[in-house]
Scaffold this motif. Structure first.
Motif, PDB file in Angstrom:
ATOM      1  N   TYR A  52      -7.195   9.429  -1.395  1.00 31.27           N
ATOM      2  CA  TYR A  52      -6.157  10.409  -2.243  1.00 31.27           C
ATOM      3  C   TYR A  52      -5.563   9.440  -3.374  1.00 31.27           C
ATOM      4  O   TYR A  52      -4.717   9.893  -3.839  1.00 31.27           O
ATOM      5  CB  TYR A  52      -4.915  10.830  -1.469  1.00 31.27           C
ATOM      6  CG  TYR A  52      -5.390  11.626  -0.223  1.00 31.27           C
ATOM      7  CD1 TYR A  52      -5.591  13.143  -0.785  1.00 31.27           C
ATOM      8  CD2 TYR A  52      -5.585  11.423   1.080  1.00 31.27           C
ATOM      9  CE1 TYR A  52      -6.012  13.927   0.340  1.00 31.27           C
ATOM     10  CE2 TYR A  52      -6.035  12.312   1.891  1.00 31.27           C
ATOM     11  CZ  TYR A  52      -6.188  13.704   1.671  1.00 31.27           C
ATOM     12  OH  TYR A  52      -6.605  14.485   2.519  1.00 31.27           O
ATOM     13  N   ASP A  53      -6.021   8.027  -3.541  1.00 27.18           N
ATOM     14  CA  ASP A  53      -5.554   7.542  -4.867  1.00 27.18           C
ATOM     15  C   ASP A  53      -6.430   7.931  -5.903  1.00 27.18           C
ATOM     16  O   ASP A  53      -6.303   7.521  -6.933  1.00 27.18           O
ATOM     17  CB  ASP A  53      -5.756   5.913  -4.519  1.00 27.18           C
ATOM     18  CG  ASP A  53      -4.586   5.464  -3.658  1.00 27.18           C
ATOM     19  OD1 ASP A  53      -3.658   5.700  -3.899  1.00 27.18           O
ATOM     20  OD2 ASP A  53      -5.130   4.625  -2.642  1.00 27.18           O
ATOM     21  N   CYS A  54      -7.459   8.350  -5.601  1.00 23.54           N
ATOM     22  CA  CYS A  54      -8.499   8.864  -6.627  1.00 23.54           C
ATOM     23  C   CYS A  54      -8.395  10.058  -7.041  1.00 23.54           C
ATOM     24  O   CYS A  54      -8.186  10.866  -6.362  1.00 23.54           O
ATOM     25  CB  CYS A  54     -10.178   8.656  -6.164  1.00 23.54           C
ATOM     26  SG  CYS A  54     -10.471   6.831  -5.476  1.00 23.54           S
ATOM     27  N   GLN A  99       1.074  -1.227  -0.096  1.00 28.30           N
ATOM     28  CA  GLN A  99       0.072  -0.090   0.074  1.00 28.30           C
ATOM     29  C   GLN A  99       0.909   1.313   0.044  1.00 28.30           C
ATOM     30  O   GLN A  99       0.384   2.219  -0.638  1.00 28.30           O
ATOM     31  CB  GLN A  99      -0.923  -0.135   1.112  1.00 28.30           C
ATOM     32  CG  GLN A  99      -1.896   1.335   1.019  1.00 28.30           C
ATOM     33  CD  GLN A  99      -3.178   0.657   0.443  1.00 28.30           C
ATOM     34  OE1 GLN A  99      -3.526  -0.367   0.303  1.00 28.30           O
ATOM     35  NE2 GLN A  99      -3.213   1.840  -0.697  1.00 28.30           N
ATOM     36  N   ASP A 100       1.950   1.129   0.492  1.00 27.60           N
ATOM     37  CA  ASP A 100       3.020   2.330   0.905  1.00 27.60           C
ATOM     38  C   ASP A 100       3.479   2.745  -0.611  1.00 27.60           C
ATOM     39  O   ASP A 100       3.772   3.814  -0.868  1.00 27.60           O
ATOM     40  CB  ASP A 100       4.086   1.891   1.570  1.00 27.60           C
ATOM     41  CG  ASP A 100       4.692   3.260   2.207  1.00 27.60           C
ATOM     42  OD1 ASP A 100       3.816   4.066   2.702  1.00 27.60           O
ATOM     43  OD2 ASP A 100       5.969   3.454   2.083  1.00 27.60           O
ATOM     44  N   GLU A 109       1.534  10.178   6.031  1.00 29.90           N
ATOM     45  CA  GLU A 109       0.591   9.956   7.345  1.00 29.90           C
ATOM     46  C   GLU A 109      -0.797  10.159   6.805  1.00 29.90           C
ATOM     47  O   GLU A 109      -1.807   9.584   7.217  1.00 29.90           O
ATOM     48  CB  GLU A 109       1.002  10.656   8.436  1.00 29.90           C
ATOM     49  CG  GLU A 109       0.128  10.257   9.672  1.00 29.90           C
ATOM     50  CD  GLU A 109       0.508  11.190  10.843  1.00 29.90           C
ATOM     51  OE1 GLU A 109       0.085  10.787  12.019  1.00 29.90           O
ATOM     52  OE2 GLU A 109       1.425  12.248  10.589  1.00 29.90           O
ATOM     53  N   THR A 110      -1.095  11.332   6.225  1.00 26.71           N
ATOM     54  CA  THR A 110      -2.300  11.776   5.943  1.00 26.71           C
ATOM     55  C   THR A 110      -3.058  10.843   5.032  1.00 26.71           C
ATOM     56  O   THR A 110      -4.185  10.591   5.195  1.00 26.71           O
ATOM     57  CB  THR A 110      -2.317  13.304   5.223  1.00 26.71           C
ATOM     58  OG1 THR A 110      -1.913  14.211   6.248  1.00 26.71           O
ATOM     59  CG2 THR A 110      -4.116  13.724   4.756  1.00 26.71           C
ATOM     60  N   TYR A 111      -2.293  10.263   4.072  1.00 29.74           N
ATOM     61  CA  TYR A 111      -2.680   9.269   3.040  1.00 29.74           C
ATOM     62  C   TYR A 111      -3.083   8.080   3.821  1.00 29.74           C
ATOM     63  O   TYR A 111      -4.241   7.594   3.513  1.00 29.74           O
ATOM     64  CB  TYR A 111      -1.537   8.863   1.959  1.00 29.74           C
ATOM     65  CG  TYR A 111      -1.799   7.808   1.218  1.00 29.74           C
ATOM     66  CD1 TYR A 111      -2.527   7.908  -0.090  1.00 29.74           C
ATOM     67  CD2 TYR A 111      -1.376   6.560   1.618  1.00 29.74           C
ATOM     68  CE1 TYR A 111      -2.786   6.889  -0.915  1.00 29.74           C
ATOM     69  CE2 TYR A 111      -1.922   5.287   0.661  1.00 29.74           C
ATOM     70  CZ  TYR A 111      -2.532   5.652  -0.464  1.00 29.74           C
ATOM     71  OH  TYR A 111      -2.678   4.475  -1.016  1.00 29.74           O
ATOM     72  N   HIS A 112      -2.397   7.438   4.478  1.00 24.59           N
ATOM     73  CA  HIS A 112      -2.859   6.220   5.095  1.00 24.59           C
ATOM     74  C   HIS A 112      -3.770   6.458   5.964  1.00 24.59           C
ATOM     75  O   HIS A 112      -4.488   5.548   6.308  1.00 24.59           O
ATOM     76  CB  HIS A 112      -1.542   5.753   5.970  1.00 24.59           C
ATOM     77  CG  HIS A 112      -0.592   5.147   4.833  1.00 24.59           C
ATOM     78  ND1 HIS A 112      -0.785   3.990   4.166  1.00 24.59           N
ATOM     79  CD2 HIS A 112       0.773   5.393   4.635  1.00 24.59           C
ATOM     80  CE1 HIS A 112       0.459   3.513   3.306  1.00 24.59           C
ATOM     81  NE2 HIS A 112       1.298   4.662   3.784  1.00 24.59           N
TER      82      HIS A 112
END
Length: 250
Positions: free
Chosen positions: A207-209, A162-163, A192-195
């Protein structure tokens, strides 16, 4: 046709959050084409080719009439939606000018979701089309949901974490900080915000979209020889490609 076609002008409108554009989709398209012609130093009526994708509303005859083109010698569109069709559209323009079918071809795409419908939403008229019959009854509606299946399998087969997906999003947000016109300019992203962001559809976090936005962009393609008389240094199209795999369930 290798190295035979070049980009000589780029035009953009302002970009808006989806549904917030004060202009119609058609107006956005025309604005971007005018901006591209101005960037190239080319009278807009000299354009004689139009290419777009995922666009059944801004038809070639309507656009040509609004622009006051002297002639329309070439129009085309890739059939499928999204994905590589932006590049495939440029490829069609390059083929047209290299083959002598047109002199100046503009590739454009406009979107105003507030005027029509929001991308990724379930739309009734598409619910019974051939491809969607396999997914809609089970809630497989949006591009994120479709791509999630392929991505999760790919991550499993190749040991991708995932990282690694986080790094892609971080790179995109870092690039946005370099462009004052970017939608996400001024809002950097941390790992950190992403995860910690909510899951949209496994393995895609928020944030992947891609952020949804409305606006229009146009590029003008011509031959290297004609480009010598225009305002901007030409950018050579060195290679293009497009393709499609087998249709599942065909």
């Amino acid at each position: 046709m290798k190295n035979g076609a070049v980009v000589v002008g780029i035009g953009e409108t302002e970009y808006y959050k989806y549904g917030k554009s004060p202009h119609s989709e058609f107006q956005l398209a025309i604005k971007s084409i005018h901006a591209a012609a101005e960037d190239a130093g080319l009278p807009v009526n000299r354009l004689d080719g139009l290419v777009s994708y995922m666009d059944n509303r801004n038809t070639p005859l309507r656009v040509a009439a609004a622009l006051g083109l002297d002639s329309l010698n070439w129009s085309a569109t890739p059939w499928a939606g999204g994905g590589n069709n932006s590049a495939a559209s440029v490829q069609l323009a390059a083929a047209a000018v290299s083959g002598g079918f047109a002199d100046y071809v503009v590739v454009f795409r406009a979107l105003a979701q507030g005027e029509f419908y929001r991308l990724g939403a379930s739309v009734g008229q598409y619910a019974t089309s051939r491809g969607t019959l396999w997914g809609y009854p089970y809630g497989l509606i949006s591009p994120a949901q479709e791509c999630a299946l392929h991505t999760r399998r790919w991550m499993q087969d190749h040991g991708v974490s995932q990282d690694a997906l986080a790094s892609i999003s971080l790179a995109c947000y870092a690039n946005a900080q370099l462009n004052p016109r970017a939608i996400r300019y001024g809002t950097p992203l941390t790992r950190e915000t992403y995860h910690n962001s909510r899951m949209i559809v496994d393995p895609f976090h928020l944030y992947d979209c891609c952020p949804e936005n409305d606006g229009a962009t146009a590029v003008i393609v011509t031959t290297a020889e004609r480009a010598r008389d225009l305002k901007q240094p030409a950018v050579t199209i060195m290679s293009t490609c497009q393709g499609i795999g087998p249709e599942i369930g065909a």
